[in-house]
Design a protein around this motif. Structure first.
Motif, short mmCIF file in Angstrom:
data_model
loop_
_atom_site.label_atom_id
_atom_site.label_comp_id
_atom_site.label_asym_id
_atom_site.label_seq_id
_atom_site.Cartn_x
_atom_site.Cartn_y
_atom_site.Cartn_z
N ARG A 1 -2.54 -6.73 -0.35
CA ARG A 1 -3.76 -6.16 -0.93
C ARG A 1 -3.51 -5.87 -2.41
O ARG A 1 -2.37 -5.68 -2.84
N PRO B 1 -12.90 -5.32 5.78
CA PRO B 1 -13.61 -4.41 4.87
C PRO B 1 -12.72 -3.78 3.81
O PRO B 1 -13.22 -3.36 2.76
N ASP B 2 -11.41 -3.73 4.05
CA ASP B 2 -10.52 -3.11 3.08
C ASP B 2 -10.04 -4.09 2.02
O ASP B 2 -9.32 -3.70 1.09
N LYS B 3 -10.43 -5.35 2.13
CA LYS B 3 -9.97 -6.37 1.19
C LYS B 3 -11.05 -6.63 0.16
O LYS B 3 -12.14 -7.09 0.49
N GLU C 1 0.84 -1.18 0.00
CA GLU C 1 0.00 0.00 0.00
C GLU C 1 0.88 1.25 0.00
O GLU C 1 2.08 1.21 0.28
N LYS D 1 -4.30 0.00 -5.15
CA LYS D 1 -5.33 0.90 -4.68
C LYS D 1 -6.37 1.14 -5.76
O LYS D 1 -6.04 1.37 -6.92
N LYS E 1 -16.74 -8.78 4.56
CA LYS E 1 -16.70 -7.32 4.70
C LYS E 1 -16.74 -6.88 6.15
O LYS E 1 -16.23 -5.80 6.49
#
Length: 798
Positions: A48, A240-242, A7, A51, A236
């Motif tokens: 991840r 939640p960020d995945k 990130e 973005k 989620k």
């Protein structure tokens, strides 16, 4: 070692072409004491995607023609599809391969179906590279790429990409969704179709049973949707960020057309005018909706497909009900897709979810015969003549219910492929390959309710996802160099309706039906008829008649230009051969029964020899996982412990209520049921109850000579003593069920015998072992050895 930072500013430093992304060693200062002020390490990062990578949902409906759904002018209400299209895009020149397994493997890999070994369905795989059903490790699936880039991945519903010799509980599971398919979670069935009321479900690779019965309201479509909603909610809630990648592939609307009666009843009377009138109605709606050009022509019905007016009057009530049931089934499926979409909306993630709603993995299916069928396994066993109008009318009220395994008539399939020629399996013509597709992604698509007319193919989905997520195509996965993705990203067309199409050339082939598209022109030839599953006499490939169409002017392939432009036809026929050679299409293979025989076809066989020993509590064994007892004398022997209260329940059973056999106890007595294709059950019962204690029970079947599908005499023995005998007048020649397998100690899914239901059919004693034997081994020994010895014997025989 430190994991990769994925990130922020470090994102640009991450290479994603080699998967898994290699970990990098920590190269900074290492202090002696962790309390040292300089003993600082960066926080442990989590993998991840880049973005802005969206969530991805692929909805793939099964066996639905271009003219089926209301979103593309069809008679079946699909409000969810219309809702997504109204806020997204309709692609009206999107194509599939004309058959399920090939389309799915192409979708999941971004390569043509022969490139990934799926030239046909897994059950007829051959040794040829393009038809082996084995996914090369040089073509890693998109789910694995996304997972190794930080996506959460899950698949729900149908998986028909597992080689048949790898579908047993022994694995290997490399081709299963959670084995090598790249999915972290799977809930669905392994095979071409499922009994929607009594499905054979797996969670991961573990068999599971539904928590309710059909009488209690169970249906697989609702069940898989519940599981999908629960999975995405949990994902989620905890991460939640995945972003997630969900592949939602219902069994709907593949046969059997199973749907609650009230959904079918919505369409009562709507198809009374028949399929020819329905084609005209769909065609008019498609023009009004704008999903086809105003000047295009409706292709004529081929002579092989009967006119509605030529169908027998006494059959028409059944034919109308077949279509009502199908329409209800598609609307029912769309309703549950809507539940999933609503769940994403409530989680506030729908706006940033790239949704592909593909309405059909091929054209509408013409595999239900000219009259339709109450149980499609009857046709698969070459016995369609048994389904007379009288028989079909007698079962009209059961269509769509738990006792049916129904499929509609060819005429309805042709109508639901309006405005095109032909149906599923016919890869040469758009009726087999053109499927309406909807893209919904508010954060990525500026327009709403717009149409996209660029030519695209199912292999374009994978590269579209990668481009949308900012993830490069991997060049190496798990140490294996990858073949380039053969699809073309559709992203260029999302916000530019007038963009020049980039997928300029595409070949098509299925069962010898073949064609090629190149810059608007198509050259095509139909080789086989889709509803003639056995016995069709096909011409030599070089004798096939080719047609030529300029689809830049002739949207529906209505005007054959082969005589006017012979040079263009020769050019495109040559191009087909070039593409065929590039993508493992050769040798062309139109064989039927031969491909059903694994020894001729050249695929592995899990079980060989004349006998097989099964241990107690083994279950969910597909027909490819057990000895084939059809068309031959055989025996079934079991060693059981009978409780003092008396024996009750299933000892061993194969198949389901649409066909199979079961050896069980009822009222304390040994009993055998042969269920002939759901048409009739033959019973043989012992003359006395089973005594408590350790017992050997045996059924010997003396098969009549004279070819496949004949009858025979079934004889029951207890501890070597004959206790009952009876006739079975006819047997299944080829297959019992596409998904309901063999169980020891119970009968899971649909019950073979009406003597017991799906619940409470487990044997109340102990089944220590079962032996299946054929031919010279048809008479078993007096007693089976104990399970440990049985396993040793089985291993010694291999």
């Amino acid at each position: 070692m430190r994991a990769l930072q994925t990130e922020g500013a470090a994102m640009a430093d991450i290479q994603r072409e080699i998967l898994p992304i290699p970990s990098q060693p920590y190269e900074g200062f290492v202090a002696y004491d962790a309390k040292d002020p300089e003993a600082k390490f960066p926080p442990i990062p989590q993998l991840r995607p880049p973005k802005g990578a969206p969530n991805v949902l692929i909805v793939l409906i099964d066996d639905a023609g271009f003219g089926a759904a209301s979103a593309f002018g069809g008679p079946c209400a699909t409000p969810t599809a219309e809702r997504l299209a109204g806020h997204g895009l309709r692609f009206n020149r999107f194509h599939t391969t004309a058959l399920c397994s090939p389309t799915r493997q192409a979708l999941l890999t971004g390569r043509n179906h022969h490139t990934v070994g799926m030239g046909a369905i897994t059950e007829i795989a051959t040794g040829a590279p393009g038809y082996s059903s084995v996914l090369p490790n040089t073509c890693s699936p998109i789910a694995r790429t996304l997972k190794l880039n930080g996506y959460a991945t899950a698949q729900f519903g149908k998986c028909h990409e597992v080689p048949v010799w790898e579908t047993s509980p022994a694995g290997p599971f490399d081709a299963w969704p959670t084995g090598g398919g790249g999915f972290e979670y799977f809930y669905g069935f392994i095979g071409g179709e499922a009994h929607q009321w009594y499905p054979s479900i797996y969670e991961g690779t573990t068999p599971v049973e539904p928590e309710k019965t059909p009488e209690q309201g169970y249906h697989f479509m609702a069940d898989m949707t519940d599981k999908a909603i629960a999975w995405v909610g949990q994902q989620k809630a905890l991460m939640p960020d995945k972003p997630f990648f969900m592949y939602f592939a219902p069994g709907a609307t593949h046969a059997p057309h199973h749907v609650p009666k009230d959904w079918a009843d919505k369409y009562k009377g709507q198809f009374d005018a028949g399929w020819d009138a329905l084609r005209e109605e769909i065609f008019a709606r498609q023009k009004k909706l704008g999903v086809i050009p105003q000047d295009c022509k409706l292709t004529p019905r081929h002579k092989e497909i009967p006119a509605w007016d030529d169908m027998p009057e006494d059959l028409k009530p059944v034919l109308r009900r077949q279509m009502e049931v199908y329409a209800g089934f598609l609307e029912f499926a769309d309703h549950h897709v809507g539940r999933l979409v609503d769940a994403l909306d409530k989680l506030h993630v729908l706006e940033d979810t790239l949704v592909f709603y593909i309405i059909g993995d091929n054209g509408a299916s013409a595999e239900g015969t000219l009259n339709g069928t109450f149980n499609e396994m009857i046709n698969f066993n070459g016995a369609s003549a048994l389904e007379t109008p009288e028989f079909l009318n007698a079962h009209i009220d059961q269509l769509g219910g738990p006792t049916s395994y129904n499929h509609y008539a060819v005429g309805w399939a042709h109508a639901l492929d309006t405005p095109y020629q032909w149906t599923k399996q016919v890869a040469s013509h758009f009726g087999g390959t053109r499927n309406g597709t909807i893209v919904h992604w508010p954060h990525g698509v500026r327009g709403e309710g717009e149409l996209r007319t660029q030519f695209h193919h199912v292999i374009d989905i994978a590269p579209t996802i990668l481009e949308a997520a900012g993830i490069p195509e991997p060049v190496m996965v798990n140490g294996v160099q990858q073949k380039p993705i053969e699809g073309v990203s559709m992203l260029y067309a999302f916000n530019d309706a007038k963009a020049a199409e980039r997928h300029e050339t595409q070949y098509f082939e299925m069962f010898g039906n073949r064609g090629v598209y190149h810059k608007g022109w198509t050259a095509v030839t139909r080789h086989k008829t889709p509803w003639l599953l056995v016995g069709e006499k096909t011409p030599a490939f070089e004798d096939d008649v080719w047609e030529l169409y300029d689809t830049s002017k002739d949207w529906t392939q209505a005007e054959d230009l082969s005589k006017q432009f012979p040079d263009k036809l020769r050019e495109l026929k040559r191009l087909f051969l070039i593409e065929a050679a590039r993508h493992n299409v050769l040798p062309l293979d139109d064989r039927g029964m031969e491909r059903g025989d694994p020894d001729i076809a050249g695929r592995p066989v899990l079980i060989r020899g004349n006998s097989q020993i099964l241990l107690g509590a083994m279950g969910r064994l597909s027909e490819n996982s057990v000895l084939n007892l059809k068309n031959k004398s055989h025996s079934v022997t079991a060693e059981i412990d009978v409780p003092d209260a008396g024996a009750e329940g299933v000892i061993v059973a194969q198949g389901g209520n649409i066909g199979g056999w079961s050896l069980y106890a009822t009222g304390g007595k040994l009993k055998y049921c042969y269920n002939f294709l759901g048409l009739k059950q033959y019973f043989v019962e012992a003359d006395a109850p089973l005594a408590p204690g350790k017992r050997q029970v045996r059924m010997e079947f003396a098969y009549d000579s004279g070819g496949p599908g004949k009858g025979g005499t079934a004889t029951l023995y207890v501890d070597g003593k004959k206790v009952g005998e009876g006739r079975v007048e006819a047997t299944a020649a080829i297959i019992f069920s596409a998904d309901d397998g063999l169980d020891v100690g119970r009968d899971s899914a649909a019950p073979v015998s009406p003597d017991y239901g799906a619940q409470g059919n487990a044997f109340n004693g102990m089944v220590r072992g079962v032996q299946l034997a054929i031919a010279q081994d048809a008479k078993s020994a007096d007693h089976l050895v104990d399970p440990q010895q049985a396993l040793a014997v089985a291993m010694a025989r291999q």
